[in-house]
Design a protein around this motif. Structure first.
Motif, PDB file in Angstrom:
ATOM      1  N   GLY A 158     -12.563  -2.042   6.699  1.00 61.92           N
ATOM      2  CA  GLY A 158     -11.491  -0.927   6.237  1.00 61.92           C
ATOM      3  C   GLY A 158     -11.123  -1.650   4.401  1.00 61.92           C
ATOM      4  O   GLY A 158     -10.820  -0.850   3.910  1.00 61.92           O
ATOM      5  N   SER A 159     -10.753  -3.114   4.795  1.00 61.45           N
ATOM      6  CA  SER A 159     -10.671  -3.969   3.790  1.00 61.45           C
ATOM      7  C   SER A 159     -11.491  -4.117   3.135  1.00 61.45           C
ATOM      8  O   SER A 159     -11.815  -3.803   2.752  1.00 61.45           O
ATOM      9  CB  SER A 159     -10.031  -5.933   4.748  1.00 61.45           C
ATOM     10  N   THR A 160     -10.390  -3.551   0.968  1.00 59.77           N
ATOM     11  CA  THR A 160     -11.207  -3.220   0.236  1.00 59.77           C
ATOM     12  C   THR A 160     -10.554  -4.787  -0.886  1.00 59.77           C
ATOM     13  O   THR A 160      -9.935  -4.838  -0.863  1.00 59.77           O
ATOM     14  CB  THR A 160     -10.995  -2.447  -0.348  1.00 59.77           C
ATOM     15  N   GLU A 161     -11.530  -5.227  -1.423  1.00 56.71           N
ATOM     16  CA  GLU A 161     -11.305  -6.169  -2.660  1.00 56.71           C
ATOM     17  C   GLU A 161     -12.180  -5.667  -3.389  1.00 56.71           C
ATOM     18  O   GLU A 161     -14.251  -5.563  -3.468  1.00 56.71           O
ATOM     19  CB  GLU A 161     -12.199  -8.186  -1.513  1.00 56.71           C
ATOM     20  N   VAL A 162     -11.829  -6.680  -4.889  1.00 57.79           N
ATOM     21  CA  VAL A 162     -13.339  -6.518  -5.751  1.00 57.79           C
ATOM     22  C   VAL A 162     -13.346  -7.786  -6.326  1.00 57.79           C
ATOM     23  O   VAL A 162     -12.985  -9.090  -6.478  1.00 57.79           O
ATOM     24  CB  VAL A 162     -11.853  -6.529  -7.305  1.00 57.79           C
ATOM     25  N   ALA A 163     -14.971  -7.804  -5.540  1.00 60.88           N
ATOM     26  CA  ALA A 163     -15.726  -8.931  -5.440  1.00 60.88           C
ATOM     27  C   ALA A 163     -16.077  -9.067  -6.919  1.00 60.88           C
ATOM     28  O   ALA A 163     -16.393 -10.371  -6.506  1.00 60.88           O
ATOM     29  CB  ALA A 163     -17.474  -8.395  -5.298  1.00 60.88           C
ATOM     30  N   ALA A 164     -16.401  -8.339  -8.488  1.00 62.64           N
ATOM     31  CA  ALA A 164     -17.152  -8.788  -9.108  1.00 62.64           C
ATOM     32  C   ALA A 164     -16.843  -7.547 -10.472  1.00 62.64           C
ATOM     33  O   ALA A 164     -16.091  -6.613  -9.812  1.00 62.64           O
ATOM     34  CB  ALA A 164     -18.101  -8.904  -8.955  1.00 62.64           C
ATOM     35  N   ARG A 165     -16.318  -8.252 -10.929  1.00 62.36           N
ATOM     36  CA  ARG A 165     -15.793  -7.172 -12.554  1.00 62.36           C
ATOM     37  C   ARG A 165     -17.055  -7.611 -13.729  1.00 62.36           C
ATOM     38  O   ARG A 165     -17.143  -8.726 -14.238  1.00 62.36           O
ATOM     39  CB  ARG A 165     -14.284  -7.065 -12.444  1.00 62.36           C
ATOM     40  N   THR A 166     -16.557  -6.807 -14.562  1.00 62.07           N
ATOM     41  CA  THR A 166     -17.107  -7.372 -15.689  1.00 62.07           C
ATOM     42  C   THR A 166     -16.221  -7.482 -16.794  1.00 62.07           C
ATOM     43  O   THR A 166     -14.740  -7.195 -15.961  1.00 62.07           O
ATOM     44  CB  THR A 166     -17.632  -5.823 -16.625  1.00 62.07           C
ATOM     45  N   ASP A 226     -23.651 -26.420 -34.205  1.00 62.56           N
ATOM     46  CA  ASP A 226     -24.341 -25.883 -32.677  1.00 62.56           C
ATOM     47  C   ASP A 226     -25.798 -25.446 -32.749  1.00 62.56           C
ATOM     48  O   ASP A 226     -26.157 -24.396 -33.406  1.00 62.56           O
ATOM     49  CB  ASP A 226     -23.321 -24.807 -32.400  1.00 62.56           C
ATOM     50  N   ALA A 227     -26.438 -26.759 -32.295  1.00 55.56           N
ATOM     51  CA  ALA A 227     -27.426 -26.379 -32.013  1.00 55.56           C
ATOM     52  C   ALA A 227     -27.852 -25.313 -30.676  1.00 55.56           C
ATOM     53  O   ALA A 227     -28.847 -24.022 -30.662  1.00 55.56           O
ATOM     54  CB  ALA A 227     -28.837 -27.592 -31.977  1.00 55.56           C
ATOM     55  N   VAL A 228     -27.049 -25.174 -30.062  1.00 56.88           N
ATOM     56  CA  VAL A 228     -27.524 -24.062 -28.584  1.00 56.88           C
ATOM     57  C   VAL A 228     -26.367 -23.833 -27.950  1.00 56.88           C
ATOM     58  O   VAL A 228     -24.604 -24.777 -28.679  1.00 56.88           O
ATOM     59  CB  VAL A 228     -28.023 -25.505 -27.420  1.00 56.88           C
ATOM     60  N   PHE A 229     -26.180 -22.313 -28.574  1.00 54.49           N
ATOM     61  CA  PHE A 229     -24.205 -22.051 -27.841  1.00 54.49           C
ATOM     62  C   PHE A 229     -24.791 -21.527 -26.269  1.00 54.49           C
ATOM     63  O   PHE A 229     -25.593 -20.304 -27.084  1.00 54.49           O
ATOM     64  CB  PHE A 229     -24.012 -21.549 -29.559  1.00 54.49           C
ATOM     65  N   PHE A 230     -23.693 -21.018 -25.842  1.00 61.08           N
ATOM     66  CA  PHE A 230     -23.593 -20.470 -24.501  1.00 61.08           C
ATOM     67  C   PHE A 230     -21.449 -19.704 -24.722  1.00 61.08           C
ATOM     68  O   PHE A 230     -20.925 -20.526 -24.498  1.00 61.08           O
ATOM     69  CB  PHE A 230     -24.007 -21.322 -23.926  1.00 61.08           C
ATOM     70  N   HIS A 231     -22.173 -18.630 -24.117  1.00 62.73           N
ATOM     71  CA  HIS A 231     -20.571 -17.723 -23.936  1.00 62.73           C
ATOM     72  C   HIS A 231     -21.122 -16.943 -22.795  1.00 62.73           C
ATOM     73  O   HIS A 231     -21.749 -16.384 -22.393  1.00 62.73           O
ATOM     74  CB  HIS A 231     -19.924 -17.148 -25.124  1.00 62.73           C
ATOM     75  N   ALA A 232     -19.450 -17.338 -22.111  1.00 57.24           N
ATOM     76  CA  ALA A 232     -19.532 -16.611 -20.716  1.00 57.24           C
ATOM     77  C   ALA A 232     -18.338 -15.790 -20.229  1.00 57.24           C
ATOM     78  O   ALA A 232     -17.414 -16.525 -20.040  1.00 57.24           O
ATOM     79  CB  ALA A 232     -20.196 -17.106 -19.226  1.00 57.24           C
ATOM     80  N   GLY A 233     -18.770 -14.720 -20.372  1.00 57.15           N
ATOM     81  CA  GLY A 233     -17.366 -14.110 -20.164  1.00 57.15           C
ATOM     82  C   GLY A 233     -17.032 -13.016 -21.087  1.00 57.15           C
ATOM     83  O   GLY A 233     -18.024 -12.347 -21.383  1.00 57.15           O
ATOM     84  N   HIS A 234     -16.232 -12.581 -21.294  1.00 57.49           N
ATOM     85  CA  HIS A 234     -15.851 -10.813 -21.365  1.00 57.49           C
ATOM     86  C   HIS A 234     -16.713 -10.732 -22.945  1.00 57.49           C
ATOM     87  O   HIS A 234     -16.412 -11.791 -23.997  1.00 57.49           O
ATOM     88  CB  HIS A 234     -14.050 -10.320 -22.239  1.00 57.49           C
ATOM     89  N   SER A 235     -16.791  -9.195 -23.295  1.00 57.20           N
ATOM     90  CA  SER A 235     -17.639  -9.339 -24.405  1.00 57.20           C
ATOM     91  C   SER A 235     -16.591  -7.755 -25.556  1.00 57.20           C
ATOM     92  O   SER A 235     -15.598  -7.689 -24.122  1.00 57.20           O
ATOM     93  CB  SER A 235     -18.865  -8.203 -24.774  1.00 57.20           C
ATOM     94  N   ILE A 236     -16.389  -7.785 -26.308  1.00 61.06           N
ATOM     95  CA  ILE A 236     -15.812  -6.268 -26.565  1.00 61.06           C
ATOM     96  C   ILE A 236     -16.785  -5.235 -27.241  1.00 61.06           C
ATOM     97  O   ILE A 236     -17.538  -5.988 -27.618  1.00 61.06           O
ATOM     98  CB  ILE A 236     -14.679  -6.632 -27.355  1.00 61.06           C
ATOM     99  N   ASP A 237     -16.831  -3.851 -26.710  1.00 65.09           N
ATOM    100  CA  ASP A 237     -18.044  -3.357 -27.186  1.00 65.09           C
ATOM    101  C   ASP A 237     -17.281  -1.213 -27.457  1.00 65.09           C
ATOM    102  O   ASP A 237     -16.333  -1.512 -28.116  1.00 65.09           O
ATOM    103  CB  ASP A 237     -18.485  -2.910 -26.157  1.00 65.09           C
ATOM    104  N   GLU A 276     -23.597 -14.906 -22.735  1.00 62.14           N
ATOM    105  CA  GLU A 276     -23.692 -14.217 -20.834  1.00 62.14           C
ATOM    106  C   GLU A 276     -22.566 -12.671 -20.834  1.00 62.14           C
ATOM    107  O   GLU A 276     -20.854 -13.784 -20.589  1.00 62.14           O
ATOM    108  CB  GLU A 276     -23.712 -15.210 -20.041  1.00 62.14           C
ATOM    109  N   GLY A 277     -22.659 -11.623 -21.579  1.00 63.16           N
ATOM    110  CA  GLY A 277     -21.866 -10.982 -21.428  1.00 63.16           C
ATOM    111  C   GLY A 277     -21.392  -9.483 -21.347  1.00 63.16           C
ATOM    112  O   GLY A 277     -23.186  -9.214 -21.401  1.00 63.16           O
ATOM    113  N   CYS A 278     -20.450  -8.370 -21.209  1.00 63.31           N
ATOM    114  CA  CYS A 278     -21.506  -7.131 -21.032  1.00 63.31           C
ATOM    115  C   CYS A 278     -22.299  -6.917 -22.744  1.00 63.31           C
ATOM    116  O   CYS A 278     -21.902  -7.041 -23.636  1.00 63.31           O
ATOM    117  CB  CYS A 278     -20.296  -6.194 -21.350  1.00 63.31           C
ATOM    118  N   ALA A 279     -23.600  -6.028 -22.460  1.00 61.91           N
ATOM    119  CA  ALA A 279     -24.210  -5.307 -23.747  1.00 61.91           C
ATOM    120  C   ALA A 279     -24.504  -5.656 -24.707  1.00 61.91           C
ATOM    121  O   ALA A 279     -24.288  -5.648 -25.536  1.00 61.91           O
ATOM    122  CB  ALA A 279     -23.093  -4.271 -23.703  1.00 61.91           C
TER     123      ALA A 279
END
Lengths: 264, 285
Positions: free
Chosen positions: A256-264, B93-104, B182-185
């Motif tokens: 029953g242990s719960t964790e946030v595995a991933a998030r946006t 920058d010939a190549v650019f990469f971002h991994a993480g939060h976006s703002i939508d 690499e981010g949301c939407a």
């Protein structure tokens, strides 16, 4: 870089390709009696593709803690082999990516194509359930994606097959599979409603859109497995500018242990 | 959970903005391209972060820089860099990469949203955030916005977006070989908003990779090779091995089971664009 190392022909011919410095496997050919390629990975590719191919150098890749070998095959694309069994578990058909122009094939037609390929190459395919069918616009192309997965009672298991069909041409451009023995228990001690409540509570999201929970045996990076309830909780917004808040929560189905595995 | 309130102003994309911007940019592309081509070093920049809410993409940039260096670029990896420092490097920058939060931007009464900016959290993780914006209209309207930020499990606070910099329509994107967002939407256009990937693509970048859905990264766990981490590791490993960009994207998405939004990859590619990292080069229209 792609470095062709050998050519396999329909008669089993193996010919050193230009620029090859290492990894060349040469042996004689005589129609019908030719010995198979010495490298079992080459054998697997030969059996899958079924005609003359140039196999690049194999390299190691890791997926869920398990080793795979991967190479580029001329005229085909990426081919991946399970290091334990030499089963081909991924093929990317680069020649089938070309266009999004043309008429769309019917979903039923694409499903027939995809299932025929999977049935031909995935032993035990008939034991899998069709879990997802989706249409995905990738910009360059549009995909009809079909995902089959093993199931035991309510629990989805790691073994699966996913086939991507180019919607414009009806051609398969991606085949990907996993085959893993189930080591974890598949009967949950935690109920679905308990898992859902725990996930929503832990997410801290007041206005959630909840998907699941779904019971799954998941493989971890260290090779172990867990039976978990997977719940996806998404923050709903009424317009405006926000940083998306979508959380994937795992509830251990035994403890029953719960964790946030991933998030946006 | 985090939301931004852009000073009470409605944020809406004006239909002609992108067209006007492109015309203006086109006049500047030649000079910028000439300056870039004269550079002796072909540069690539890779960004990731460990964010205040636990999202960790912190090991994604290392694989990117390694792939770039093996292909002959001068690749550099940055964790928790500021947007200002990224903007400073952008022209080369010939190549650019971002991994993480976006703002939508979210449409009212709908879950539809479009990634319009990249979120940078500098080295002082308890302070404020900056943004590299796609459509320039957001650069102006997001600066000074209030953001309510909630970690998983609760614990919300308010902070300011210090600055939102115009980035997506930089003239230098006309000679970018590859841009990976690499981010949301980040590649999801809506009826009213144009994604940051589309803006960069329209500006002339060779290949732009983004996602139409929200994508997930590990939480409070580094270098797990799962979710967004795993996608980045495989993509850059493949790119460094000389695979075509599209094949690398497909393989990377397969490697994580096409799950958690990572199967929603989008590739936007201009005619004549380089298909892989090799040889190291800029893309000039």
């Amino acid at each position: 870089m792609f470095k062709p190392s050998r050519i396999l022909t329909g008669l089993g011919l193996v010919v050193a390709a230009a620029g090859t410095a290492s990894g060349v496997h040469a042996f004689a050919a005589s129609g019908g009696t030719t010995p198979p390629p010495a490298d079992p990975r080459d054998q697997a590719v030969f059996a899958w593709v079924g005609h003359g191919v140039v196999v690049g150098q194999w390299r190691d890749v890791v997926q869920h803690g398990l080793h795979r070998y991967q190479a580029r095959v001329a005229g085909v694309g990426i081919v991946q082999v399970d290091a334990r069994s030499n089963e081909v578990d991924e093929v990317v058909f680069e020649g089938n990516l070309g266009t999004r122009a043309g008429q769309r094939v019917a979903e039923a037609t694409a499903l027939g194509t995809a299932s025929a390929l999977a049935k031909q190459h995935y032993t035990g395919f008939e034991l899998l359930d069709l879990r997802h069918t989706s249409r995905v616009d990738h910009g360059l192309i549009s995909e009809l994606r079909f995902e089959w997965q093993a199931r035991r009672q309510d629990a989805w298991l790691p073994s699966r097959v996913t086939v991507g069909v180019n919607e414009a041409t009806g051609q398969v451009f991606s085949y990907w599979s996993e085959r893993e023995a189930v080591k974890a228990a598949t009967v949950p001690q935690v109920r679905v409603d308990q898992a859902r409540a725990a996930a929503v509570h832990l997410s801290g999201i007041a206005n959630p859109d909840v998907t699941g929970p779904f019971l799954e045996v998941v493989s971890l990076a260290d090779g172990s497995q867990r039976l978990v309830w997977i719940t996806e909780v998404t923050q709903l917004f009424n317009g405006g500018v926000h940083i998306p808040n979508h959380q994937v929560l795992w509830t251990d189905a035994q403890t029953g242990s719960t964790e946030v595995a991933a998030r946006t | 959970m985090r939301w931004l309130k852009p000073n009470g102003r409605g944020v809406r994309r004006q239909a002609l903005t992108a067209v006007v911007a492109l015309v203006v940019c086109a006049g500047a592309v030649g000079g910028q391209a000439g300056a870039v081509r004269a550079a002796a070093v072909i540069q690539g920049s890779c960004y990731d972060a460990y964010y205040f809410d636990g999202l960790s993409s912190r090991y994604a940039s290392g694989g990117c820089a390694s792939a770039l260096n093996s292909a002959g670029y001068a690749g550099a990896a940055f964790s928790n860099a500021t947007a200002a420092s990224a903007l400073q490097r952008a022209p080369l920058d010939a190549v650019f990469f971002h991994a993480g939060h976006s703002i939508d931007f979210y449409q009212p009464g709908s879950t539809a949203h479009s990634g319009v900016g990249l979120v940078y959290e500098g080295p002082n993780s308890s302070s404020d955030i900056d943004i590299l914006a796609g459509d320039p209209i957001y650069a102006a309207q997001l600066t000074g916005a209030e953001a309510t930020i909630c970690a998983a499990g609760g614990g919300c606070r308010t902070q300011l977006v210090l600055t939102s910099y115009p980035w997506g329509d930089l003239p230098s994107h006309a000679v970018s070989n590859l841009v990976v967002l690499e981010g949301c939407a980040t590649a999801q256009d809506t009826t009213t908003d144009v994604s940051i990937a589309r803006i960069v693509y329209n500006t002339g970048a060779g290949t732009v990779v983004g996602f139409s859905q929200d994508v997930s990264f590990p939480t409070n766990a580094d270098n797990t090779n799962l979710y967004g981490d795993g996608w980045a590791n495989r993509f850059w490993s493949d790119a460094g091995a000389g695979y075509s960009y599209t094949s690398a994207v497909i393989d990377a998405s397969n490697s994580v089971g096409n799950a958690y939004g990572l199967g929603s990859w989008v590739v936007l590619q201009n005619p004549g664009a380089p298909q892989s990292l090799y040889p190291a080069k800029y893309f000039a229209v």
